[in-house]
Design a protein around this motif. Structure first.
Motif, short mmCIF file in Angstrom:
data_model
loop_
_atom_site.label_atom_id
_atom_site.label_comp_id
_atom_site.label_asym_id
_atom_site.label_seq_id
_atom_site.Cartn_x
_atom_site.Cartn_y
_atom_site.Cartn_z
N PRO A 150 0.80 -1.23 0.00
CA PRO A 150 0.00 0.00 0.00
C PRO A 150 0.83 1.28 0.00
O PRO A 150 0.43 2.27 -0.61
N PHE A 151 1.96 1.28 0.67
CA PHE A 151 2.74 2.51 0.76
C PHE A 151 3.43 2.87 -0.55
O PHE A 151 3.79 4.02 -0.79
N LEU B 246 -5.92 4.35 -1.29
CA LEU B 246 -6.97 5.26 -0.83
C LEU B 246 -8.23 5.17 -1.69
O LEU B 246 -9.35 5.23 -1.18
N ASN B 247 -8.04 5.01 -3.00
CA ASN B 247 -9.18 4.90 -3.91
C ASN B 247 -10.03 3.67 -3.63
O ASN B 247 -11.25 3.68 -3.82
N VAL B 248 -9.37 2.59 -3.20
CA VAL B 248 -10.12 1.38 -2.85
C VAL B 248 -11.09 1.66 -1.72
O VAL B 248 -12.28 1.31 -1.79
N TRP B 249 -10.62 2.31 -0.68
CA TRP B 249 -11.49 2.60 0.47
C TRP B 249 -12.59 3.60 0.10
O TRP B 249 -13.73 3.47 0.56
N ILE B 250 -12.26 4.53 -0.76
CA ILE B 250 -13.28 5.49 -1.22
C ILE B 250 -14.36 4.77 -2.01
O ILE B 250 -15.56 5.06 -1.85
N SER B 251 -13.95 3.82 -2.86
CA SER B 251 -14.93 3.09 -3.68
C SER B 251 -15.88 2.26 -2.82
O SER B 251 -17.06 2.12 -3.14
N ILE B 252 -15.36 1.69 -1.74
CA ILE B 252 -16.21 0.92 -0.83
C ILE B 252 -17.23 1.84 -0.15
O ILE B 252 -18.40 1.49 0.00
#
Length: 359
Positions: free
Chosen positions: A102-103, A110-116
């Motif tokens: 991730p780093f 970050l986009n993954v968490w936003i999409s969820i």
């Protein structure tokens, strides 16, 4: 253990402690699911990249789509294997994959968490209660019904196969549904399933024929495994010699790992591929698969080939292959005669024609 491994181990421990109470008390306590047809979108969270761990959630995916046949399922995972594994699952819509590092991929992370957060889900399911990312994803989602993967102690007392990693998520989810007012489900848990197509099965048969040029039945072996699960060259040499002596009427083919190594010095005809579905199609045409606890062992189980899992240190009750005469054996307890007896029992039973109605 390297410094990086120690840091990751410490990080996981900290995250588990921080997230273990997420979902307690359950936010949907007292909510009743009146109409199953209202469930249109489901999120299943298993943020793991390993072949075996992803194959082992296929029974839960089958369970969810059977209970909610009109739903579309998104998978929250890691890595790139999930789209390949779930290629023929009609209810799978999106695969949301966390980057392995991730780093180094912070924007994608970050986009993954936003999409969820942006997607509207009716149900969110965390497969493994010890997964910090899985629990966070369920909490972070906008789902009305949230299941965090917590254990059902009643199932542990009633089900003798509850400890299996492919089964207890199903039992736990069934218990959760009873808390929403749905009827108790007692049917057998579905097998692990790659859902190979008929054309893939046919291609696998051709690959075997091109390799051996005869019409004998086939036994596949996989001599590799990671770390301490990998049995020694000496053990495999003796076992392979035993197989070739006892089963002259069978082809014995070695499935090679991506590392392209062999614990029997490549003495058997070998098959090498980096294509998971192609490897599965070859094993699907075998009458028996024998290998140590590994992703390829679970792949063999997922194509419904009778599988003998060789266990030396792993928790056999948790990881052993099941269904279609498959069995796990403890090599620390098994004798030469017991191997032959087990193999003969499976071969004499015959392989079920699981793919007679393949996609």
């Amino acid at each position: 253990m390297s410094i990086l491994s120690k840091i990751n181990h410490y990080r996981r421990g900290v995250m588990r402690n921080l997230t273990k109470n997420i979902g307690k008390p359950k936010s949907d306590q007292g909510i009743i699911l009146v109409d199953k047809s209202e469930i249109k979108r489901v999120l299943i969270c298993r943020p793991n990249a390993r072949l075996g761990n992803l194959l082992l959630i296929t029974p839960l995916v089958q369970e969810v789509t059977e209970i909610f046949p009109n739903c579309k399922v998104d998978l929250f995972v890691k890595g790139t294997l999930a789209p390949i594994i779930f290629e023929n699952y009609e209810n799978i819509d999106k695969v949301i994959d966390l980057p392995k590092k991730p780093f180094k991929n912070l924007l994608k992370y970050l986009n993954v968490w936003i999409s969820i957060k942006k997607q509207k889900y009716d149900v969110a399911i965390n497969v493994d209660q010890n997964s910090s990312s899985g629990r966070l994803a369920v909490q972070f989602s906008n789902a009305k019904y949230k299941f965090y993967g917590d254990l059902n102690e009643d199932s542990q007392l009633v089900k003798n196969d509850y400890d299996h990693i492919a089964k207890y998520p199903v039992y736990n989810f069934r218990y959760y549904l009873t808390k929403l007012g749905l009827a108790k489900i007692n049917k057998i848990v579905a097998p692990i399933d790659l859902k190979l197509s008929s054309s893939e099965i046919a291609q696998g048969k051709k690959l075997i024929n091109d390799l051996v040029h005869n019409s004998k039945k086939t036994i596949c072996i996989f001599t590799y495994a990671t770390g301490a699960k990998c049995l020694s060259e000496e053990w495999w040499e003796k076992f392979y010699s035993q197989l070739t002596t006892q089963y002259k009427e069978y082809n014995i083919i070695e499935i090679l790992p991506v590392e392209n190594v062999s614990q029997i010095a490549f003495k058997a005809p070998t098959f090498y591929s980096k294509d998971i579905r192609e490897i599965g199609s070859v094993i699907a045409n075998a009458d028996l698969f024998i290998g140590a606890d590994s992703g390829i062992m679970h792949l063999a189980s997922a194509v419904q080939t009778p599988t003998i899992g060789l266990f030396s240190i792993s928790n056999m009750k948790k990881y052993q292959p099941y269904d279609n005469c498959s069995v796990g054996v403890d090599i620390n307890l098994y004798t030469k005669k017991e191997y032959i007896k087990t193999i003969n029992s499976i071969l004499n039973n015959g392989k079920l024609n699981t793919y007679s109605n393949a996609i």
